[in-house]
Design an enzyme around this catalytic site. Structure first.
Site, PDB file in Angstrom:
ATOM      1  N   TYR A 160       0.830  -1.214   0.000  1.00 54.45           N
ATOM      2  CA  TYR A 160       0.000   0.000   0.000  1.00 54.45           C
ATOM      3  C   TYR A 160       0.865   1.265   0.000  1.00 54.45           C
ATOM      4  CZ  TYR A 160      -3.471   3.343   1.818  1.00 54.45           C
ATOM      5  OH  TYR A 160      -4.295   4.431   2.001  1.00 54.45           O
TER       6      TYR A 160
HETATM    7  N1  LIG Z   1      -9.612   5.612   5.590  1.00 55.65           N
HETATM    8  C1  LIG Z   1      -8.358   5.920   5.914  1.00 55.65           C
HETATM    9  O1  LIG Z   1      -7.952   5.823   7.087  1.00 55.65           O
HETATM   10  C2  LIG Z   1      -7.403   6.416   4.865  1.00 55.65           C
HETATM   11  C3  LIG Z   1      -6.166   6.928   5.299  1.00 55.65           C
HETATM   12  C4  LIG Z   1      -5.262   7.382   4.351  1.00 55.65           C
HETATM   13  C5  LIG Z   1      -5.591   7.368   3.003  1.00 55.65           C
HETATM   14  N2  LIG Z   1      -6.796   6.869   2.607  1.00 55.65           N
HETATM   15  C6  LIG Z   1      -7.090   6.848   1.176  1.00 55.65           C
HETATM   16  O2  LIG Z   1      -8.307   7.510   0.934  1.00 55.65           O
HETATM   17  C7  LIG Z   1      -8.890   7.005  -0.254  1.00 55.65           C
HETATM   18  C8  LIG Z   1     -10.371   6.736  -0.011  1.00 55.65           C
HETATM   19  O3  LIG Z   1     -10.497   5.726   0.964  1.00 55.65           O
HETATM   20  P1  LIG Z   1     -11.736   5.596   1.953  1.00 55.65           P
HETATM   21  O4  LIG Z   1     -11.180   5.499   3.317  1.00 55.65           O
HETATM   22  O5  LIG Z   1     -12.756   6.609   1.640  1.00 55.65           O
HETATM   23  O6  LIG Z   1     -12.213   4.106   1.564  1.00 55.65           O
HETATM   24  P2  LIG Z   1     -13.618   3.499   1.142  1.00 55.65           P
HETATM   25  O7  LIG Z   1     -14.720   4.094   1.903  1.00 55.65           O
HETATM   26  O8  LIG Z   1     -13.408   2.020   1.182  1.00 55.65           O
HETATM   27  O9  LIG Z   1     -13.746   3.960  -0.390  1.00 55.65           O
HETATM   28  C9  LIG Z   1     -12.932   3.441  -1.410  1.00 55.65           C
HETATM   29  C10 LIG Z   1     -13.489   3.922  -2.725  1.00 55.65           C
HETATM   30  O10 LIG Z   1     -12.658   3.427  -3.784  1.00 55.65           O
HETATM   31  C11 LIG Z   1     -13.508   2.870  -4.767  1.00 55.65           C
HETATM   32  N3  LIG Z   1     -12.842   1.791  -5.485  1.00 55.65           N
HETATM   33  C12 LIG Z   1     -12.208   0.720  -4.947  1.00 55.65           C
HETATM   34  N4  LIG Z   1     -11.784  -0.097  -5.922  1.00 55.65           N
HETATM   35  C13 LIG Z   1     -12.175   0.477  -7.096  1.00 55.65           C
HETATM   36  C14 LIG Z   1     -12.049   0.093  -8.447  1.00 55.65           C
HETATM   37  N5  LIG Z   1     -11.449  -1.045  -8.820  1.00 55.65           N
HETATM   38  N6  LIG Z   1     -12.558   0.909  -9.398  1.00 55.65           N
HETATM   39  C15 LIG Z   1     -13.190   2.059  -9.053  1.00 55.65           C
HETATM   40  N7  LIG Z   1     -13.323   2.469  -7.793  1.00 55.65           N
HETATM   41  C16 LIG Z   1     -12.833   1.680  -6.821  1.00 55.65           C
HETATM   42  C17 LIG Z   1     -14.705   2.320  -3.983  1.00 55.65           C
HETATM   43  O11 LIG Z   1     -15.852   2.254  -4.839  1.00 55.65           O
HETATM   44  P3  LIG Z   1     -16.516   0.913  -5.422  1.00 55.65           P
HETATM   45  O12 LIG Z   1     -16.317  -0.172  -4.413  1.00 55.65           O
HETATM   46  O13 LIG Z   1     -17.942   1.313  -5.645  1.00 55.65           O
HETATM   47  O14 LIG Z   1     -15.786   0.674  -6.695  1.00 55.65           O
HETATM   48  C18 LIG Z   1     -14.906   3.408  -2.959  1.00 55.65           C
HETATM   49  O15 LIG Z   1     -15.706   4.432  -3.467  1.00 55.65           O
HETATM   50  C19 LIG Z   1      -8.083   5.759  -0.640  1.00 55.65           C
HETATM   51  O16 LIG Z   1      -7.204   6.072  -1.696  1.00 55.65           O
HETATM   52  C20 LIG Z   1      -7.296   5.452   0.617  1.00 55.65           C
HETATM   53  O17 LIG Z   1      -6.071   4.817   0.330  1.00 55.65           O
HETATM   54  C21 LIG Z   1      -7.721   6.395   3.505  1.00 55.65           C
END
Ligand SMILES: NC(=O)c1ccc[n+]([C@@H]2O[C@H](COP(=O)([O-])OP(=O)(O)OC[C@H]3O[C@@H](n4cnc5c(N)ncnc54)[C@H](OP(=O)(O)O)[C@@H]3O)[C@@H](O)[C@H]2O)c1
Length: 272
Positions: A160
């Site tokens: 990651y």
């Molecule tokens: N949550 C944290 O603590 C955290 C911390 C640091 C960084 N981030 C980053 O923030 C970003 C958003 O994460 P989140 O926490 O909001 O997670 P989340 O709620 O799980 O959302 C992930 C999103 O990515 C989409 N996605 C996943 N695989 C995909 C694919 N193959 N094609 C198109 N869309 C896809 C999902 O949509 P579908 O399933 O509908 O495709 C969903 O909308 C990520 O890049 C993550 O690495 C998160």
């Protein structure tokens, strides 16, 4: 230098959940025209209805796409260029995290390949596809949602964190090259956020400070408005400074921290 988002065409990937969903809602509330991308069409349509119900302030469009699929991303770019002529702001937010020790990954190269595809190559492909239109209109901004983890180098996240570090470096280098075209890039080094992404490891993160998806969206939109190269949360910056000042101590501390879920920074008792 700060720009208004009103009237801007903002494409948000990962808009069906968590940070992307909250970002799309907040951008639409600011008067942006939001292009919603993710795989789950039903979730995108629900968000579309929510945005169009809010006082007619924003406007949304739904683009279901699996970003793992190279041909699908090409088709998405073609469609967006045909229907909108391009975008003003691209938010590369969709992503997937894997928490697995490198020692348990020796026969799992596919983890690294898949993570790089979604977290690095798909955002690069989208950026390249939309870049010419940004250069021609002499305005464009790309927000890459990365992670505070690239400042901490958290154990068990090799796949990651390497993908997010690659994405940040792509954006910083491209931004420094394209500044005279008025095309800029931000990396938002996101801290822990309470979204479905961290649900499988909830036990590990219990008690740790975390943001809501709405607070995280504010960081993304701060990057979109300010166009700053890096948007940091305080915790990440502290880790980075400590790494510069006392790198060996930090390596030991982060190593111990990597053996969560039973966090204990107390030295182990020696057996007599
Ligand atoms: N949550 C944290 O603590 C955290 C911390 C640091 C960084 N981030 C980053 O923030 C970003 C958003 O994460 P989140 O926490 O909001 O997670 P989340 O709620 O799980 O959302 C992930 C999103 O990515 C989409 N996605 C996943 N695989 C995909 C694919 N193959 N094609 C198109 N869309 C896809 C999902 O949509 P579908 O399933 O509908 O495709 C969903 O909308 C990520 O890049 C993550 O690495 C998160």
């Amino acid at each position: 230098m700060s720009i208004s988002l009103a009237g801007k065409r903002i494409l948000v990937t990962g808009a069906s959940s968590g940070i992307g969903r909250a970002t799309a809602l907040a951008a639409a509330a600011d008067g942006a025209e939001v292009l919603l991308v993710a795989r789950r069409e039903a979730e995108l349509k629900r968000l579309w209805r929510e945005i169009n119900d809010v006082d007619g302030a924003g406007e949304a469009h739904v683009y279901p796409c699996d970003l793992y699929d190279t041909a699908g991303v090409d088709s998405l770019v073609d469609l967006v260029l045909r229907e909108h002529g391009g975008v003003d702001v691209l938010v590369n937010n969709a992503g997937h995290s894997i928490r697995r020790s490198v020692r348990h990954s020796v026969d799992r190269l596919h983890d690294y390949e898949r993570t790089m595809r979604l977290n690095y190559l798909a955002p690069v492909q989208l950026t390249l596809g939309l870049l010419t239109a940004m250069r021609e209109q002499r305005f464009g901004h790309v927000v890459n949602v990365t992670t505070q983890g690239i400042q901490v180098h958290t154990p068990r996240f090799t796949a990651y964190l390497a993908s997010k570090a690659a994405l940040e470096e792509f954006g910083r280098t491209a931004g420094r090259e394209l500044a005279s075209d008025n095309v800029t890039f931000s990396s938002v080094r996101m801290p822990l956020v309470r979204t479905p992404m961290i649900a499988p490891t909830e036990e590990v993160y219990r008690g740790m400070p975390s943001l809501s998806a709405e607070q995280a969206a504010r960081l993304v939109l701060r990057a979109a408005r300010s166009r700053n190269e890096i948007v940091n949360a305080t915790g990440g910056a502290v880790f980075e400074l400590a790494d510069l000042a006392v790198p060996n101590t930090m390596r030991r501390l982060v190593h111990r921290f990597g053996y969560l879920p039973r966090p204990s920074l107390r030295p182990r008792r020696r057996r007599s």
